[in-house]
Design an enzyme around this catalytic site. Structure first.
Site, PDB file in Angstrom:
ATOM      1  N   ASP A   1      53.340   8.630   5.458  1.00 23.29           N
ATOM      2  CA  ASP A   1      52.208   8.545   4.543  1.00 23.29           C
ATOM      3  C   ASP A   1      52.548   7.629   3.373  1.00 23.29           C
ATOM      4  O   ASP A   1      53.619   7.018   3.319  1.00 23.29           O
ATOM      5  CB  ASP A   1      51.747   9.935   4.096  1.00 23.29           C
ATOM      6  CG  ASP A   1      52.697  10.592   3.099  1.00 23.29           C
ATOM      7  OD1 ASP A   1      53.793  10.043   2.827  1.00 23.29           O
ATOM      8  OD2 ASP A   1      52.364  11.686   2.589  1.00 23.29           O
TER       9      ASP A   1
ATOM     10  N   THR B   1      53.395   8.157   0.378  1.00 24.30           N
ATOM     11  CA  THR B   1      54.471   8.527  -0.548  1.00 24.30           C
ATOM     12  C   THR B   1      55.833   8.028  -0.069  1.00 24.30           C
ATOM     13  O   THR B   1      56.821   8.172  -0.779  1.00 24.30           O
ATOM     14  CB  THR B   1      54.547  10.058  -0.743  1.00 24.30           C
ATOM     15  OG1 THR B   1      54.991  10.676   0.485  1.00 24.30           O
ATOM     16  CG2 THR B   1      53.205  10.636  -1.145  1.00 24.30           C
TER      17      THR B   1
ATOM     18  N   HIS C   1      51.612  16.948   1.802  1.00 24.09           N
ATOM     19  CA  HIS C   1      51.044  16.035   0.807  1.00 24.09           C
ATOM     20  C   HIS C   1      49.522  15.941   0.934  1.00 24.09           C
ATOM     21  O   HIS C   1      48.938  16.364   1.922  1.00 24.09           O
ATOM     22  CB  HIS C   1      51.653  14.636   0.948  1.00 24.09           C
ATOM     23  CG  HIS C   1      53.131  14.615   0.839  1.00 24.09           C
ATOM     24  ND1 HIS C   1      53.907  13.612   1.357  1.00 24.09           N
ATOM     25  CD2 HIS C   1      54.002  15.498   0.275  1.00 24.09           C
ATOM     26  CE1 HIS C   1      55.192  13.859   1.107  1.00 24.09           C
ATOM     27  NE2 HIS C   1      55.270  15.000   0.460  1.00 24.09           N
TER      28      HIS C   1
ATOM     29  N   HIS D   1      68.504  12.272   2.312  1.00 22.38           N
ATOM     30  CA  HIS D   1      67.604  13.346   1.888  1.00 22.38           C
ATOM     31  C   HIS D   1      68.453  14.480   1.345  1.00 22.38           C
ATOM     32  O   HIS D   1      69.435  14.875   1.956  1.00 22.38           O
ATOM     33  CB  HIS D   1      66.751  13.828   3.058  1.00 22.38           C
ATOM     34  CG  HIS D   1      65.660  14.763   2.644  1.00 22.38           C
ATOM     35  ND1 HIS D   1      65.887  16.105   2.406  1.00 22.38           N
ATOM     36  CD2 HIS D   1      64.343  14.548   2.389  1.00 22.38           C
ATOM     37  CE1 HIS D   1      64.743  16.671   2.037  1.00 22.38           C
ATOM     38  NE2 HIS D   1      63.791  15.754   2.021  1.00 22.38           N
TER      39      HIS D   1
ATOM     40  N   LYS E   1      62.084  14.157  11.901  1.00 23.28           N
ATOM     41  CA  LYS E   1      61.444  14.570  10.651  1.00 23.28           C
ATOM     42  C   LYS E   1      59.973  14.135  10.599  1.00 23.28           C
ATOM     43  O   LYS E   1      59.177  14.686   9.842  1.00 23.28           O
ATOM     44  CB  LYS E   1      62.231  14.003   9.464  1.00 23.28           C
ATOM     45  CG  LYS E   1      62.180  14.868   8.219  1.00 23.28           C
ATOM     46  CD  LYS E   1      63.215  14.417   7.205  1.00 23.28           C
ATOM     47  CE  LYS E   1      63.051  15.181   5.904  1.00 23.28           C
ATOM     48  NZ  LYS E   1      61.827  14.825   5.179  1.00 23.28           N
TER      49      LYS E   1
ATOM     50  N   GLN F   1      59.447  12.896  -8.449  1.00 24.79           N
ATOM     51  CA  GLN F   1      60.030  11.780  -7.717  1.00 24.79           C
ATOM     52  C   GLN F   1      61.439  11.444  -8.213  1.00 24.79           C
ATOM     53  O   GLN F   1      62.334  11.137  -7.423  1.00 24.79           O
ATOM     54  CB  GLN F   1      59.133  10.546  -7.844  1.00 24.79           C
ATOM     55  CG  GLN F   1      57.777  10.673  -7.185  1.00 24.79           C
ATOM     56  CD  GLN F   1      57.853  10.908  -5.692  1.00 24.79           C
ATOM     57  OE1 GLN F   1      58.751  10.424  -5.024  1.00 24.79           O
ATOM     58  NE2 GLN F   1      56.901  11.659  -5.163  1.00 24.79           N
TER      59      GLN F   1
ATOM     60  N   LYS G   1      65.196  12.997  -6.980  1.00 27.36           N
ATOM     61  CA  LYS G   1      66.079  12.542  -5.904  1.00 27.36           C
ATOM     62  C   LYS G   1      67.288  11.785  -6.450  1.00 27.36           C
ATOM     63  O   LYS G   1      68.415  11.979  -5.995  1.00 27.36           O
ATOM     64  CB  LYS G   1      65.284  11.660  -4.941  1.00 27.36           C
ATOM     65  CG  LYS G   1      66.076  11.238  -3.733  1.00 27.36           C
ATOM     66  CD  LYS G   1      65.207  10.448  -2.789  1.00 27.36           C
ATOM     67  CE  LYS G   1      66.042  10.002  -1.598  1.00 27.36           C
ATOM     68  NZ  LYS G   1      65.307   9.140  -0.685  1.00 27.36           N
TER      69      LYS G   1
END
Length: 417
Positions: free
Chosen positions: A69, A71, A106, A169, A179, A289, A292
């Protein structure tokens, strides 16, 4: 030494005395023979652990292509045309192809966003749809207890092709591979069940077979056949630097090995202070965001050290459940206790920040108000110079500093650890 770090759509400059600088963690130098669409074509012509895609599919079969998507940085509009050429060689018709955007938990896309992701030509001739958590079919349960509830059009397809980018991740080890299915096109309940394993010690960045959460993701493919994957590794400017295609495990693992050569950075020992930036917009658009980069930075800092996070966070916290956890919890420790008692998507990122805080203090340079930063248990700083001086006053004038300009991409690893 003078540095400039991405901050929103600008950059901020600062200096560090040579005696304090331990290192700058940037991508390793890796030579490649092709990039972009040429590299995608090379990968499709040389699949790993699988026949060519054109030799797997047959005319008349219903083909679903699952891709990321908006994001995620997966450059679908670059990869899809090359992939479709392979399908056309097998005489697959456009009317038999559906592109599914893997939303996970999302929000849905606008039609303009779908068009942007795949490009005008593909959008006009192939059906492009969002996955829907309310239109799923239950096909089993993993050995870890995760319900396998998958978006109906994916389950009903004759062939499933998964696209994605591979990056670190913070609890699944690496993105990419299966995933795309879990959590990509799964129900919220299924995602919660899988992601609840994030509190386990083995669920961490840069791990695969020893990561129980990642094993749970890969087990889903035993119940829903993934016929082919196309995964890419991007450089710091979002260009395709490496592509892998073929078997959902074998090809994915090769992609992870390349990512390690590029972005796994060895350090002799942890630093007293780590200055980290997500790399600027859009990776620092909100705290959700920017988390991470913070999570990767914890691997470079010693216990009791200080992480200086530089992230604009112009749009605030960024997700309503995450915001509730960050603003209503009595303490960071409470977040960790609560996520272990009852896992909640959104809350998991709050708990992840709390886990970093157990290791080091977190200074934040951002566009947020100081009082709000304190409310979410972080320590506001005006600029990097002030943050460094405050850190030196706590840890000593000779404290050693590591700088991470692209904290979301680079994974520090202590040698022989």
């Amino acid at each position: 030494m003078e540095f400039a770090l991405g901050f929103g759509k600008q950059s901020i400059k600062f200096q560090i005395e040579q005696k304090n600088l331990m290192g700058v963690l940037e991508a390793n130098k890796v030579t490649v023979d092709s990039m972009g669409a040429d590299e995608v074509k090379r990968a499709l012509n040389n699949p790993i652990g699988s026949p060519r895609l054109k030799d797997i599919v047959k005319r008349g079969e219903k083909i679903v292509i699952v891709t990321s998507d908006i994001t995620r940085p997966m450059p679908s509009k670059t990869a899809l045309p090359v992939l479709l050429e392979e399908l056309y060689e097998a005489n697959i018709l456009n009317k038999d192809i559906t592109i599914v955007f893997a939303l996970g938990s999302h929000r849905k896309h606008s039609e303009e966003e779908k068009r942007y992701l795949v490009g005008d030509d593909i959008y006009e001739k192939i059906e492009c749809i969002d996955s829907d958590v309310d239109d799923c079919i239950h096909i089993g349960t993993t050995s870890g207890g995760t319900p396998v509830d998958i978006f109906k059009p994916v389950v009903e397809a004759d062939r499933i092709i998964c696209l994605g980018n591979i990056e670190y991740h913070y609890f699944a080890g690496y993105s990419g591979g299966a995933k795309a299915i879990m959590p990509g096109v799964s129900t919220r309940e299924a995602i919660q069940a899988n992601h609840s394993m994030m509190v386990r010690k083995d669920a961490k960045a840069g791990t695969l077979d020893e990561n129980s959460l990642r094993r749970d993701i890969d087990e889903v493919a035993k119940m829903l056949s993934i016929d082919f994957i196309l995964n890419v590794v991007l450089d710091e400017k979002k260009n395709i630097m490496k592509a892998v295609a073929g078997h959902h495990i074998e090809a994915h693992r090769e992609g992870c090995k390349f990512l390690d050569r590029l972005y796994k950075i060895e350090i002799d020992h942890p630093a007293d202070i780590v200055i980290v930036s997500p790399g600027g917009f859009p990776k620092d658009i909100n705290v959700y965001q920017a988390q991470k980069a913070l999570d990767n930075a914890q691997h470079a800092v010693r216990d009791g050290g200080i992480i200086i996070l530089t992230a604009s966070c112009k749009e605030g916290l960024g997700e309503h459940t995450f915001e509730r956890w960050m603003t209503t919890s009595k303490s960071l420790d409470e977040m960790i206790v609560n996520i272990q008692k009852k896992f909640e998507l959104g809350g998991h990122k709050a708990a992840a920040i709390a886990m970093v805080h157990q290791r080091a203090r977190i200074f934040l340079i951002s566009d947020l108000e100081d009082d709000f930063i304190r409310k979410i248990f972080l320590e506001p700083q005006k600029n990097i110079e002030e943050a460094l001086q405050n850190a030196y006053s706590i840890l000593g004038e000779d404290a050693k500093v590591i700088v991470m300009p692209y904290g979301g991409s680079t994974l520090p690893v202590v040698k022989n650890s």
